[in-house]
Design a protein around this motif. Structure first.
Motif, mmCIF file in Angstrom:
data_model
loop_
_atom_site.group_PDB
_atom_site.id
_atom_site.type_symbol
_atom_site.label_atom_id
_atom_site.label_comp_id
_atom_site.label_asym_id
_atom_site.label_seq_id
_atom_site.Cartn_x
_atom_site.Cartn_y
_atom_site.Cartn_z
ATOM 1 N N ARG A 87 51.850 34.167 20.049
ATOM 2 C CA ARG A 87 53.175 34.130 20.696
ATOM 3 C C ARG A 87 53.601 35.502 21.234
ATOM 4 N NH1 ARG A 87 53.840 28.724 21.323
ATOM 5 N NH2 ARG A 87 52.279 28.014 19.848
ATOM 6 N N VAL A 88 52.719 36.470 21.197
ATOM 7 C CA VAL A 88 53.077 37.806 21.700
ATOM 8 C C VAL A 88 53.038 37.781 23.233
ATOM 9 C CG1 VAL A 88 52.358 40.236 21.752
ATOM 10 C CG2 VAL A 88 52.149 38.914 19.632
ATOM 11 N N PRO A 89 54.088 38.306 23.914
ATOM 12 C CA PRO A 89 54.064 38.285 25.388
ATOM 13 C C PRO A 89 52.948 39.172 25.944
ATOM 14 C CG PRO A 89 55.966 39.515 24.569
ATOM 15 C CD PRO A 89 55.330 38.856 23.385
ATOM 16 N N PRO A 90 52.453 38.837 27.144
ATOM 17 C CA PRO A 90 51.277 39.516 27.711
ATOM 18 C C PRO A 90 51.391 41.041 27.723
ATOM 19 C CG PRO A 90 52.073 37.810 29.204
ATOM 20 C CD PRO A 90 52.990 37.815 28.043
ATOM 21 N N HIS A 91 52.581 41.551 28.070
ATOM 22 C CA HIS A 91 52.663 43.007 28.246
ATOM 23 C C HIS A 91 52.592 43.767 26.931
ATOM 24 C CE1 HIS A 91 56.983 42.082 27.623
ATOM 25 N NE2 HIS A 91 57.023 43.289 27.106
ATOM 26 N N LYS A 92 52.664 43.034 25.817
ATOM 27 C CA LYS A 92 52.564 43.717 24.521
ATOM 28 C C LYS A 92 51.201 43.527 23.858
ATOM 29 C CE LYS A 92 57.470 43.639 23.384
ATOM 30 N NZ LYS A 92 58.467 42.808 22.706
ATOM 31 N N ARG A 93 50.259 42.880 24.564
ATOM 32 C CA ARG A 93 48.981 42.575 23.912
ATOM 33 C C ARG A 93 47.966 43.701 24.006
ATOM 34 N NH1 ARG A 93 47.674 36.136 23.976
ATOM 35 N NH2 ARG A 93 49.790 35.510 23.485
ATOM 36 N N ASN A 94 48.189 44.619 24.940
ATOM 37 C CA ASN A 94 47.281 45.747 25.119
ATOM 38 C C ASN A 94 45.848 45.311 25.444
ATOM 39 O OD1 ASN A 94 47.338 48.589 25.271
ATOM 40 N ND2 ASN A 94 46.125 48.713 23.383
ATOM 41 N N LEU A 95 45.759 44.326 26.346
ATOM 42 C CA LEU A 95 44.447 43.882 26.813
ATOM 43 C C LEU A 95 44.306 44.278 28.273
ATOM 44 C CD1 LEU A 95 44.681 40.217 25.467
ATOM 45 C CD2 LEU A 95 43.695 42.192 24.313
ATOM 46 N N GLY A 96 43.123 44.747 28.653
ATOM 47 C CA GLY A 96 42.893 45.049 30.066
ATOM 48 C C GLY A 96 42.463 43.789 30.777
ATOM 49 N N MET A 97 42.892 43.640 32.032
ATOM 50 C CA MET A 97 42.505 42.427 32.738
ATOM 51 C C MET A 97 42.114 42.765 34.177
ATOM 52 S SD MET A 97 44.273 38.798 32.361
ATOM 53 C CE MET A 97 43.504 37.337 32.991
ATOM 54 N N VAL A 98 41.008 42.182 34.618
ATOM 55 C CA VAL A 98 40.567 42.361 36.001
ATOM 56 C C VAL A 98 40.487 40.984 36.634
ATOM 57 C CG1 VAL A 98 38.734 43.211 37.510
ATOM 58 C CG2 VAL A 98 39.263 44.435 35.404
ATOM 59 N N PHE A 99 41.133 40.838 37.803
ATOM 60 C CA PHE A 99 41.237 39.535 38.449
ATOM 61 C C PHE A 99 40.256 39.452 39.612
ATOM 62 C CE2 PHE A 99 45.194 40.856 36.615
ATOM 63 C CZ PHE A 99 45.665 39.734 35.956
ATOM 64 N N GLN A 100 40.007 38.223 40.052
ATOM 65 C CA GLN A 100 39.076 38.052 41.167
ATOM 66 C C GLN A 100 39.570 38.761 42.420
ATOM 67 O OE1 GLN A 100 37.871 34.043 42.000
ATOM 68 N NE2 GLN A 100 36.758 34.631 43.827
ATOM 69 N N HIS A 101 40.888 38.716 42.653
ATOM 70 C CA HIS A 101 41.393 39.292 43.899
ATOM 71 C C HIS A 101 42.013 40.668 43.709
ATOM 72 C CE1 HIS A 101 40.899 35.038 45.137
ATOM 73 N NE2 HIS A 101 40.280 35.695 46.083
ATOM 74 N N TYR A 102 41.360 41.478 42.886
ATOM 75 C CA TYR A 102 41.694 42.902 42.711
ATOM 76 C C TYR A 102 43.111 43.138 42.201
ATOM 77 C CZ TYR A 102 38.034 42.484 46.266
ATOM 78 O OH TYR A 102 36.956 42.085 46.982
ATOM 79 N N SER A 103 44.122 42.580 42.936
ATOM 80 C CA SER A 103 45.509 42.763 42.521
ATOM 81 C C SER A 103 45.894 44.222 42.348
ATOM 82 C CB SER A 103 45.788 41.993 41.221
ATOM 83 O OG SER A 103 45.663 40.620 41.457
ATOM 84 N N LEU A 104 45.482 45.057 43.281
ATOM 85 C CA LEU A 104 45.960 46.438 43.282
ATOM 86 C C LEU A 104 47.329 46.458 43.949
ATOM 87 C CD1 LEU A 104 42.710 48.341 44.303
ATOM 88 C CD2 LEU A 104 43.672 48.044 42.022
ATOM 89 N N PHE A 105 48.192 47.374 43.524
ATOM 90 C CA PHE A 105 49.531 47.456 44.108
ATOM 91 C C PHE A 105 49.447 48.152 45.462
ATOM 92 C CE2 PHE A 105 50.282 47.781 39.408
ATOM 93 C CZ PHE A 105 50.635 46.455 39.266
ATOM 94 N N PRO A 106 49.780 47.438 46.538
ATOM 95 C CA PRO A 106 49.578 48.025 47.867
ATOM 96 C C PRO A 106 50.546 49.150 48.188
ATOM 97 C CG PRO A 106 50.633 45.881 48.041
ATOM 98 C CD PRO A 106 50.298 46.076 46.592
ATOM 99 N N HIS A 107 51.649 49.270 47.447
ATOM 100 C CA HIS A 107 52.606 50.332 47.752
ATOM 101 C C HIS A 107 52.321 51.610 46.966
ATOM 102 C CE1 HIS A 107 54.006 48.186 44.264
ATOM 103 N NE2 HIS A 107 54.883 49.110 43.993
#
Ligand code: ATP
Ligand code: MG
Lengths: 361, 280
Positions: A87-107
């Motif tokens: 039940r821990v929210p994602p931002h508190k799990r301390n897991l690294g994640m890499v997605f298929q579509h890179y998801s880099l911040f364009p700004h």
């Protein structure tokens, strides 16, 4: 700029760590009546690279997403190093994640992208910068730190995403078909990169793919998914040599399938050839044998095995691929390049009793 | 490359000509009159700036326009954001709701507000029911603002929703996986990416608000008139074309100045929100 080969570990000193273990226990995700993931139990060992392999829609992404915390399980628990985090929210799990579509911040530029997770953790500016550069060195892109992310190629963008997912020393790195959008050559290069980084940093990696070759190349262990369940977990060799089901046997690598029936320890093909069935139970069954285990002999006399005629022979350099036509269909064999069989030759096919597997159905 | 550029210039020529004839010529001629009547020189401008009401009205107009921008953002941003969250059917419904006001004329809508906001009208009754009796919004700045925001809101929503719908929601998932909570994800990722839309929508609403004439005329008080009304009075009642032209030029230059300032301010704001990113 040329690629620099760092001495292993040296630039990544602060990124090194002991990976953590992940335990999935009775994990399910239902969408209405449909079970996308159906009661999974799995232990992912600390520091290993485990691949979730399966056809499209088999529940790989859903499983990964439950580990990451973006999908709430209908039932079951997720534990990291024995601690429940279901039940821990994602931002508190301390897991690294890499997605298929890179998801880099364009700004943001390359460096600020990599600094992002450190900023969320309140790391002071100077240290943030230093660690981001270090992570960029691990993926060999430190010289592009000031570049806009849109200026980079797909492979480079994915390496930045990898650096960003590693920079905060996550306990586990989750990757969902990260190289699906890359062409074959780049894909293989990135696979080697992941292997190297995994070896150097010691992080636990859970890698999703539907490409069996990728799974075989990368994994310490592979979990084969089929309709929301895990069919088999094991080393690539385990899965290849000792598949637990017909599905696993056909999914990984090339295999020959012979339909027939088992009758008292004997496998009888449709055309009546009798082969060893090991300990398989009586009833309709399929015999599976890998091409490299098929022995081809000249058809002199009446030895054991299946009579066949050579259909075609393809020279592959290191060996030859021979397709033999039998009364039960085609059987492919890998033979030494020196063997001189030609199309039309009569041959006899056989294999060691332990090399073939018989599955019901 | 070269030839195709020349071709497109040729193809664009009729449109450019039309714009020139319909917009540039009338504005140019009236602005010209501000320098030539009654004689060549800056006499008109000396006269306008000597009158304290000129600057007061200009300031009030800018304030009202800024207020309209602020309120449109306040209501429009969440609305446009909501449009990106819902399914395609609901999105169509929300879009139609935004477009409905365009089907009725501005005049009709303004008169509708007159009857809604008048003394003892429905809005007064509602406020009285809510415990605030005796309020009449017709003839006040608040009344003008209500009417203007209702008319301008669709422009803000349409501009914003275009930008917001293009924001990759995968970036928000990525931000959370990297340790950002919802609040930080919004301020460090979503908001910076939405700024081009915020800027475009604000500029559009601001410029449109500066030119409002009917709405403040009907819903406001004559003591708090805006620049368009003052220009109208000069043309219609005072037959002072030079003065009207002078005021028009002042509005035009002020608008240009405001937009230039906004453009200059835009980059640093965006860079700040984007953690020093130097894009676009
Ligand atoms: N939000 C959702 N609502 C309903 N069904 C869903 C949802 N997410 C996933 N599913 C279903 O769950 C099943 C498993 O999906 P999942 O994305 O885990 O598959 P996958 O193994 O990652 O496949 P792929 O290789 O195509 O990515 C699919 O049949 C999918 O349609
Ligand atoms: Mg998937």
């Amino acid at each position: 700029m040329s690629k620099t080969n760092q001495s292993p570990g040296a630039p990544a000193a602060t990124l090194q760590q002991t990976g953590r273990s992940v335990r999935l226990s009775g994990l399910s995700k239902h969408y209405g009546d449909f079970a996308a993931v159906d009661g999974i139990d799995m232990d992912i060992r600390a520091g290993e690279l485990l691949t979730l392999l399966g056809a499209s829609g088999s529940g790989k992404t859903t499983t990964l997403s439950m580990i990451a915390g973006f999908t709430t399980p209908t039932e079951g628990t997720v534990l990291i190093d024995g601690e429940e985090i279901t039940r821990v929210p994602p931002h508190k799990r301390n897991l690294g994640m890499v997605f298929q579509h890179y998801s880099l911040f364009p700004h943001m530029n390359v460096r600020t992208n990599v600094e992002f997770p450190l900023k969320q953790r309140g790391v002071p500016k100077a240290e943030r910068r230093r660690r981001a550069m270090e992570a960029l060195e691990v993926v060999e892109l430190a010289h592009r730190a000031q570049a806009r992310v849109t200026e980079l190629s797909g492979g480079q963008q994915q390496r930045i995403a990898l650096a960003r997912a590693l920079v905060f020393s996550p306990s586990v790195l989750l990757m969902d078909e990260p190289f699906g959008a890359l062409d074959r050559a780049l894909r293989e290069k990135m696979q080697m990169e992941v292997r190297r980084i995994h070896r150097e940093l010691g992080v636990t990696v859970v890698f999703v793919t539907h490409d069996q070759q990728e799974a075989l190349t990368l994994s310490d262990r592979i979990a084969v998914f089929e309709r929301g369940r895990i069919e088999q977990v094991g080393t690539p060799e385990d899965l290849y040599e000792r598949p637990a089901s017909l599905h696993v046997a056909t999914f990984l690598g090339e295999s020959n399938l012979l339909p027939g029936t088992v009758d008292g320890g004997v496998f009888v093909t449709r055309s009546g050839s009798r082969l060893s069935a090991g300990s398989a139970e009586n009833g309709p069954a399929t015999l599976v044998v890998r091409p490299e285990h098929v022995r081809v002999q000249p058809a002199t006399g009446t030895g054991a095995g299946i009579a066949a005629t050579v259909g075609e022979v393809v020279y592959l350099g290191a060996d030859k691929r021979l397709v033999a036509v039998t009364a039960d269909g085609e059987i492919t064999a890998r033979i030494a390049a020196a063997e001189g069989y030609r199309p039309g030759d009569d041959v006899r096919l056989g294999w060691e009793p332990g090399a073939a597997a018989v599955f019901p159905g | 490359m070269h030839t195709s550029a020349r071709w497109s210039a040729l193809l664009l020529a009729p449109a450019v000509l039309l714009v020139a004839i319909c917009f540039v010529v009338p504005i140019g001629s009236i602005v010209l009159r501000s320098f030539t009547e009654p004689e060549l020189g800056l006499a008109t401008y000396e006269r306008l700036f000597a009158d304290p009401t000129t600057l007061r009205v200009l300031g009030r107009t800018l304030l009202v326009a800024l207020g309209a921008v602020g309120l449109c953002l306040l209501f429009g941003y969440p609305y446009a954001y909501l449009m990106t969250l819902v399914g395609p059917d609901m999105r169509a419904v929300l879009m139609v709701l935004v477009l409905v006001p365009f089907w009725t004329s501005l005049m009709a809508r303004t008169f509708a507000w007159v009857s809604l906001l008048q003394r003892d009208g429905p809005v007064s009754a509602l406020l009285a029911f809510a415990g605030v009796p005796g309020v009449t919004l017709l003839g006040t700045a608040a009344g003008v603002m209500i009417g203007m925001v209702q008319i301008l809101l669709p422009y803000m929503v349409l501009t914003l929703s275009t930008t917001l719908s293009r924001i990759d929601r995968g970036l928000l998932t990525a931000a959370q996986s990297l340790g950002a909570n919802r609040y930080r994800t919004f301020f460090q990722v979503y908001l910076p990416l939405s700024l081009p839309g915020v800027f475009a929508g604000s500029a559009l609403v601001f410029i449109l608000a500066l030119g409002f004439y009917i709405t403040p005329q009907l819903l406001g008080s004559p003591r708090e008139s805006l620049i368009a009304q003052v220009i109208g009075v000069r043309v219609e009642r005072l037959v002072d074309f030079a003065g009207a032209g002078g005021l028009s030029l002042i509005v035009l230059l002020t608008t240009a100045l405001c937009l230039a300032a906004a453009v200059l301010a835009f980059r640093p704001v965006r860079a700040m929100l984007g953690q020093g990113g130097d894009r676009r």
